[in-house]
Write an enzyme that holds these catalytic residues in place. Sequence first.
Site, PDB file in Angstrom:
ATOM      1  N   ARG A  60     -26.276  22.820 112.029  1.00  0.00           N
ATOM      2  CA  ARG A  60     -27.138  23.190 113.081  1.00  0.00           C
ATOM      3  C   ARG A  60     -26.972  24.606 113.168  1.00  0.00           C
ATOM      4  O   ARG A  60     -25.259  25.516 113.295  1.00  0.00           O
ATOM      5  CB  ARG A  60     -26.077  22.611 115.153  1.00  0.00           C
TER       6      ARG A  60
ATOM      7  N   HIS B 255     -36.027  20.973 115.992  1.00  0.00           N
ATOM      8  CA  HIS B 255     -34.791  20.081 116.169  1.00  0.00           C
ATOM      9  C   HIS B 255     -35.559  18.541 116.155  1.00  0.00           C
ATOM     10  O   HIS B 255     -35.866  17.729 117.110  1.00  0.00           O
ATOM     11  CB  HIS B 255     -34.694  19.813 118.145  1.00  0.00           C
TER      12      HIS B 255
ATOM     13  N   GLN C  83     -33.552  15.027 118.171  1.00  0.00           N
ATOM     14  CA  GLN C  83     -33.873  15.100 119.142  1.00  0.00           C
ATOM     15  C   GLN C  83     -35.250  14.085 119.610  1.00  0.00           C
ATOM     16  O   GLN C  83     -34.986  13.303 120.460  1.00  0.00           O
ATOM     17  CB  GLN C  83     -33.721  16.281 120.301  1.00  0.00           C
TER      18      GLN C  83
ATOM     19  N   ASP D 128     -37.058  22.074 128.946  1.00  0.00           N
ATOM     20  CA  ASP D 128     -36.494  22.386 128.190  1.00  0.00           C
ATOM     21  C   ASP D 128     -36.388  23.866 128.679  1.00  0.00           C
ATOM     22  O   ASP D 128     -36.144  24.107 129.256  1.00  0.00           O
ATOM     23  CB  ASP D 128     -36.127  22.545 126.067  1.00  0.00           C
TER      24      ASP D 128
ATOM     25  N   CYS E 255     -34.338  17.300 126.883  1.00  0.00           N
ATOM     26  CA  CYS E 255     -32.956  17.360 125.523  1.00  0.00           C
ATOM     27  C   CYS E 255     -31.549  17.560 126.135  1.00  0.00           C
ATOM     28  O   CYS E 255     -30.680  16.988 125.634  1.00  0.00           O
ATOM     29  CB  CYS E 255     -33.626  18.648 125.036  1.00  0.00           C
TER      30      CYS E 255
ATOM     31  N   ARG F 228     -29.332   9.158 121.383  1.00  0.00           N
ATOM     32  CA  ARG F 228     -29.507  10.106 120.628  1.00  0.00           C
ATOM     33  C   ARG F 228     -28.353   9.690 119.220  1.00  0.00           C
ATOM     34  O   ARG F 228     -28.545   9.538 117.924  1.00  0.00           O
ATOM     35  CB  ARG F 228     -28.524  11.533 120.540  1.00  0.00           C
TER      36      ARG F 228
END
Length: 304
Positions: free
Chosen positions: A102, A129, A132, A219, A259, A287
């Site tokens: 990340r 991402h 996700q 988000d 998310c 996830r």
Amino acid sequence: MNHLLKLSDLTTEEITELLNLADQLKYEKKNGIEHHLLKGKTLGMIFQKSSTRTRVSFEAGMYQLGGNALFLSSRDLQIGRGEPVQDTARVLSRYLDGIMIRTFEQAEVEALAEYGSIPVINGLTDYCHPCQVLADLMTIREYKHSFKGLKLCYIGDGNNMANSLIVGGIKMGMSVAIACPESYKPDAEIMKWASENGDFLCTTDILQAAKDADAVYTDVWASMGQEQEFEARCAVFKGYQINDSVMASAKPDAIVLHCLPAHREEEITTKVFEAHANEIFDEAENRLHAQKAVMVKLMSDKKS
Ligand code: CP
Ligand code: NVA
């Protein structure tokens, strides 16, 4: 499939295969069936940004698959003191069986894959991402049973989440509508690709984007690394919120996805968030199952 760097690298068939495997692993986990498909394998997890879901789902997932996960904070690694990613990649490839990273720059993730000799998984960059969105697609399919004829709406910043949702949504055949302020649109190349390959809309009108949507997504207004822009962004994004009016424009049985982490009363009202908490926390749970599918696909000796 040798890495998971961005969703646009995957075919629709590869995404479907990952979603099917994730569903299977979820079903088996719920029924107490264990698979030690990654016994003796080690995943290194490099974090240059904070994480709850990504870190814990990969770490727990690796444990459940019989392997081991190492949390590698960039604060402690030499990469944080300037050791080149090209060298880090070649060193870590001698110890590990896979790397999840990340970070900020997509180029860093791509370089890790280019210079290393083990699978690299993108655990979020400023650009995208993918992990996700695999969990998001899994959740949409769980609730709606298929992607056929569905409309996915995203309201908010044209950020990493928007970029990956556009690619994932269009690849799975959904119609995708994004509502964002004029200067905060998703990546231009991704939008061009989406317009040429599916039913895609980018507008400043949140109700138009939400109209008859089957899934409504949002988000945060300020992503990790943009904390100093928070106040300016709040002024621009005010109104780009999932609230009762947006939900009234969407289909009556629309699901809401986020998310996480969520900022209540900013990108989503507390009322809508809590009314759709089941979907949002199923998405968070997914996830784990989606990450396990990615690791099995990339790191198992028995991979097809
Ligand atoms: N959604 C997500 O990636 O959460 P974390 O930042 O907690 O990993
Ligand atoms: N856009 C957010 C996503 C967090 C999962 C960020 O990059 O901070």
